[in-house]
Design an enzyme around this catalytic site. Structure first.
Site, PDB file in Angstrom:
ATOM      1  N   HIS A  89     -11.841   0.288   3.957  1.00 16.88           N
ATOM      2  CA  HIS A  89     -10.532  -0.130   3.454  1.00 16.88           C
ATOM      3  C   HIS A  89      -9.747  -0.819   4.571  1.00 16.88           C
ATOM      4  CE1 HIS A  89      -6.461   0.028   1.834  1.00 16.88           C
ATOM      5  NE2 HIS A  89      -7.034   0.143   0.651  1.00 16.88           N
ATOM      6  N   GLU A 138      -9.878  -7.278  -1.741  1.00 14.46           N
ATOM      7  CA  GLU A 138      -8.470  -6.885  -1.580  1.00 14.46           C
ATOM      8  C   GLU A 138      -7.844  -7.652  -0.427  1.00 14.46           C
ATOM      9  OE1 GLU A 138      -7.474  -2.334  -2.985  1.00 14.46           O
ATOM     10  OE2 GLU A 138      -7.228  -2.859  -0.905  1.00 14.46           O
TER      11      GLU A 138
HETATM   12  O1  G3P Z   1      -7.187   0.727  -2.430  1.00 10.04           O
HETATM   13  C1  G3P Z   1      -6.254   0.074  -3.223  1.00 10.04           C
HETATM   14  C2  G3P Z   1      -5.064  -0.285  -2.460  1.00 10.04           C
HETATM   15  O2  G3P Z   1      -5.282  -0.757  -1.176  1.00 10.04           O
HETATM   16  C3  G3P Z   1      -4.123  -1.143  -3.208  1.00 10.04           C
HETATM   17  O3  G3P Z   1      -2.873  -0.740  -2.810  1.00 10.04           O
HETATM   18  O4  G3P Z   1      -0.526  -0.304  -3.141  1.00 10.04           O
HETATM   19  O5  G3P Z   1      -1.415  -2.610  -3.404  1.00 10.04           O
HETATM   20  O6  G3P Z   1      -1.945  -0.890  -5.114  1.00 10.04           O
HETATM   21  P1  G3P Z   1      -1.621  -1.160  -3.657  1.00 10.04           P
END
Ligand code: G3P
Length: 219
Positions: A89, A138
């Protein structure tokens, strides 16, 4: 499916983590949408003992039994009942690809499912070489965003990521700033298998209601 990352939010720690996981289970069972709590290793055992849904760990380290103080051992989270682990992550990235590969191998040696987080297409292509069960795209800059999601701001990159992950036979999970059912329906329509969510639910005053709203995006 939704991976709900508890991170180290207060709402996802200790006793609160157990309560949150039970809310997740309620929503998952009421709606039929698979939602996986991704929890701190220290909370796995207690959550597993009070729920019957899949629980995943937030990380394991590339170590075996031995002298590795402070490391998270794959055998440990597996014995506590975790079904899988996420790896790499953005908030806890491995120093290099070799270390990530070793951690992934350790997960597979004990029988844990895996999801590898990647920050861009280049890293995703590399991660696909080690065949995780899921790969996630991400973009770090959008993590935690309250108003801009990866789904609305980078649809063309998601489409590209879907093509690449499909070629490797690995389902794509998209995350970062996901906060509405529209974000989820866009992600699915582009070919993603699911989403990774954290702040929208973990910081909500009513996480169950928030989750119920999000799962509407799967209908
Ligand atoms: O692992 C998922 C996370 O990093 C996303 O975070 O707060 O943008 O939904 P958020």
């Amino acid at each position: 499916m939704i991976f709900l990352n508890f991170k180290t939010y207060e709402s996802g720690t200790g006793k609160n983590a157990v309560l949150m996981a039970n809310k997740v289970q309620d929503v998952s069972k009421e709606t039929g949408v698979k939602i996986i709590p991704v929890v701190q290793p220290s909370d796995i055992k207690e959550i597993v003992s009070t729920t019957s849904i899949e629980i995943w760990a937030q990380k394991i380290d590339p170590v075996t039994y031995g002298a590795h103080t402070g490391s998270i051992l794959a055998e440990g989270v597996f014995e506590d009942g975790a079904v899988g682990t996420v790896l790499n992550h953005s908030e806890n990235r491995f120093v290099d690809f070799e270390t990530l590969s070793k951690a992934h191998l350790r997960a597979k040696e004990v029988g844990l499912k895996t999801l590898i987080f990647t920050k861009d297409i280049e890293e995703m292509e590399k991660a696909l070489e080690i065949k995780p069960d899921f790969v996630s795209y991400e973009p770090p800059a959008l993590i935690g965003s309250k108003d801009v999601s990866v789904a609305t701001s980078q649809p063309e990159i998601i489409s590209k990521a879907v093509l690449i992950s499909k070629n490797s036979g690995v389902p794509l999970i998209v995350g970062a700033g996901i906060h509405s059912q529209k974000d989820i329906s866009i992600s699915l329509s582009l070919g993603a298998t699911g989403v990774a969510v954290a702040s929208d639910v973990m910081l909500s005053s009513d996480p169950k209601r928030e989750l119920l709203e999000l799962v509407e995006g799967f209908k």
